[in-house]
Design an enzyme around this catalytic site. Structure first.
Site, PDB file in Angstrom:
ATOM      1  N   GLU A 127      24.749   3.333   1.119  1.00  0.00           N
ATOM      2  CA  GLU A 127      24.299   2.532   2.252  1.00  0.00           C
ATOM      3  C   GLU A 127      23.490   2.295   1.548  1.00  0.00           C
ATOM      4  OE1 GLU A 127      23.033   1.784   6.502  1.00  0.00           O
ATOM      5  OE2 GLU A 127      24.407   2.931   6.235  1.00  0.00           O
ATOM      6  N   HIS A 133      25.611  -8.330   3.536  1.00  0.00           N
ATOM      7  CA  HIS A 133      24.311  -8.546   4.527  1.00  0.00           C
ATOM      8  C   HIS A 133      24.920 -10.373   4.876  1.00  0.00           C
ATOM      9  CE1 HIS A 133      19.913  -9.173   5.946  1.00  0.00           C
ATOM     10  NE2 HIS A 133      20.313  -7.374   6.578  1.00  0.00           N
ATOM     11  N   ASP A 164      15.449 -13.754  16.465  1.00  0.00           N
ATOM     12  CA  ASP A 164      16.394 -14.157  15.553  1.00  0.00           C
ATOM     13  C   ASP A 164      16.919 -15.495  15.464  1.00  0.00           C
ATOM     14  OD1 ASP A 164      18.527 -14.350  12.743  1.00  0.00           O
ATOM     15  OD2 ASP A 164      18.175 -12.285  13.634  1.00  0.00           O
ATOM     16  N   HIS A 353      13.369 -10.049  14.760  1.00  0.00           N
ATOM     17  CA  HIS A 353      14.417 -10.113  12.729  1.00  0.00           C
ATOM     18  C   HIS A 353      14.523 -11.724  12.256  1.00  0.00           C
ATOM     19  CE1 HIS A 353      18.307  -8.886  11.164  1.00  0.00           C
ATOM     20  NE2 HIS A 353      17.424  -7.805  11.050  1.00  0.00           N
ATOM     21  N   GLU A 381      23.707 -11.130  -0.073  1.00  0.00           N
ATOM     22  CA  GLU A 381      22.676 -12.354   1.196  1.00  0.00           C
ATOM     23  C   GLU A 381      23.751 -13.463   1.117  1.00  0.00           C
ATOM     24  OE1 GLU A 381      20.626 -11.386   2.563  1.00  0.00           O
ATOM     25  OE2 GLU A 381      19.401  -9.287   2.093  1.00  0.00           O
TER      26      GLU A 381
END
Length: 447
Positions: A127, A133, A164, A353, A381
């Site tokens: 990890e 992600h 967020d 975040h 990503e």
């Protein structure tokens, strides 16, 4: 404004046309949870949930129960959940030895008549060196995009929330493209297995398959063949990236390079890659006004109050503050002139975040990318780039930014930020040791 890079990706991106009424900015984490549950309940064709983790807590249970209820009511629904393989098989940091969420997934599957497969994607064999992600939930022709994972604090189930960004886009071609990547780029891989079934293979036994998956992901991209390169109207481009110099990283740098008047950057962990630092410096040199919003160290999700026992993980918010202080010191002249504005976000005991960028009055980047070396090199990503050449989304865009800035304060001088001498004893001792053995730079690359 075209990118200033010689081998530019930005003008070549294929995008899906949007209408202004097909894009909504949700008001906060509680609204995000409400919207997600409503869309799951009303789904008729497909539900694809992709997140770093789906946590075993009240909010996580609410989401998983909703998925099973939807599948039970409409068995023809295509329901898939994808999370990180390694993150799902460990407990919470600092909570001692725990079986992880996978044990809960298996119990839920065993006790429900409906079937909701939960797949674990291993981006790396450890990890520390890379996780899944990806962001974005596909429900019918809707895409709900946020950097949030699924648990109590991200979904504001009780008193505390983790702030967020939350966007809702209605676009069939975009939803198809994002589903296609999950279905064919991830779930179809030999490295990917269901976490909700017993007798999981060991990560060690999957080493070769994981290596093959990561190699293929380095060359993968969202299918945008149904899109267009005509950038004359409102549109959205999905982007994917893993590993050094990937297309997403390049587009992020090109966006900064294209800024002419104003640039806003949000990141929860201030540890910018050198490539971004260079583009920011160039933008400042050409007169661009730049706002950077980061979380106060006490709003960092790794922050532990000094009154609690020291743990190594609790040093991270201080490492990020050290990085921010150095950056502010180097750019104090730009701060004094008002060209560079560094903002700290804090709202009580809640955490921050946010990530993403706003470039001039045209581009908005939605992403889970933390804009740090780890995101630029290790994690898988993605992002959605909204191109708005005629300013059709300026009003909701402005409201989102106003909401973000509501709980911020501007750093007037780098000396406003604490130094090592002012940190809790355990943190200061650890950071001195880290600096002495010269591993600080390595930590910045992987955390």
């Amino acid at each position: 404004m075209p990118s200033l890079f010689k081998r530019s990706l930005l003008p070549k991106l294929r995008s899906f046309p949007l209408t202004a009424d097909a894009v909504s900015v949700l008001a906060g984490a509680a609204e995000f949870r409400r919207c997600l549950l409503e869309k799951i309940a009303s789904a008729t064709r497909r539900i694809y949930i992709v997140a770093l983790y789906l946590q075993q807590d009240e909010a996580g249970q609410e989401i998983l129960d909703a998925l099973h209820a939807a599948k039970l009511a409409r068995p023809e629904l295509d329901v898939v959940v994808v999370v990180d393989w390694l993150r799902a098989q460990r407990g919470l940091i600092g909570a001692g030895k725990q079986p992880g969420n996978s044990a809960w997934y298996q119990e839920v599957t065993r006790t429900h008549a409906s079937e909701v497969p939960i797949y674990g994607v291993p981006v790396q064999t450890r990890e520390l060196f890379g996780v899944l992600h990806l962001k974005g939930f596909v429900i019918d022709d809707w895409v709900i995009y946020s950097g949030a994972s699924l648990n109590n604090v991200y979904l504001h189930k009780f008193d505390k929330y983790r702030y967020d960004r939350y966007h809702l886009l209605h676009n069939r071609e975009l939803a198809d493209s994002m589903q296609h990547l999950v279905q064919h780029g991830l779930v179809a891989s030999k490295a990917v297995h269901r976490l909700d079934l017993p007798n999981l293979p060991t990560t060690r036994s999957l080493r070769n398959d994981i290596g093959d998956l990561r190699s293929r992901l380095k060359h993968a991209a969202y299918d945008t063949t149904q899109g267009t390169t005509d950038r004359t109207g409102l549109s959205v481009s999905p982007l994917l990236g893993v590993g050094k110099n990937n297309p997403l990283n390049r587009v992020i740098c090109e966006l900064i390079a294209s800024a002419q008047q104003q640039l806003t950057i949000c990141t929860p962990y201030f540890n910018l890659p050198l490539t971004i630092i260079r583009e920011i410096n160039r933008a400042l040199a050409r007169g661009v006004k730049i706002d950077i919003v980061v979380g106060d160290k006490t709003a960092n999700d790794f922050y532990i109050p000094p009154s609690e026992p020291f743990r190594v993980i609790s040093a991270l918010p201080y490492l990020y503050e050290i990085s921010l202080r150095r950056f502010a010191k180097r750019h104090q002249r730009n701060i004094n002139s008002g060209q560079l504005n560094l903002h700290l976000w804090r709202d009580g005991d809640n955490t921050y975040h946010l990530k993403g960028m706003w470039i001039d009055r045209r581009y908005t980047l939605l992403t889970g990318n933390n804009l740090n070396p780890r995101a630029f090199r290790l994690d898988l990503e993605n992002a959605l780039l909204i191109d708005d050449p005629h300013g059709e989304l300026l009003e909701p865009r402005g409201k989102e930014l106003a909401e973000i800035f509501q709980h911020t304060r501007r750093i007037e001088h780098f000396q406003n930020l604490e130094t090592l001498a002012e940190y809790p004893a355990g943190v200061a001792k650890f950071l001195k040791r880290v600096s002495r053995v010269r591993i600080e730079r390595l930590l910045y690359r992987i955390l």
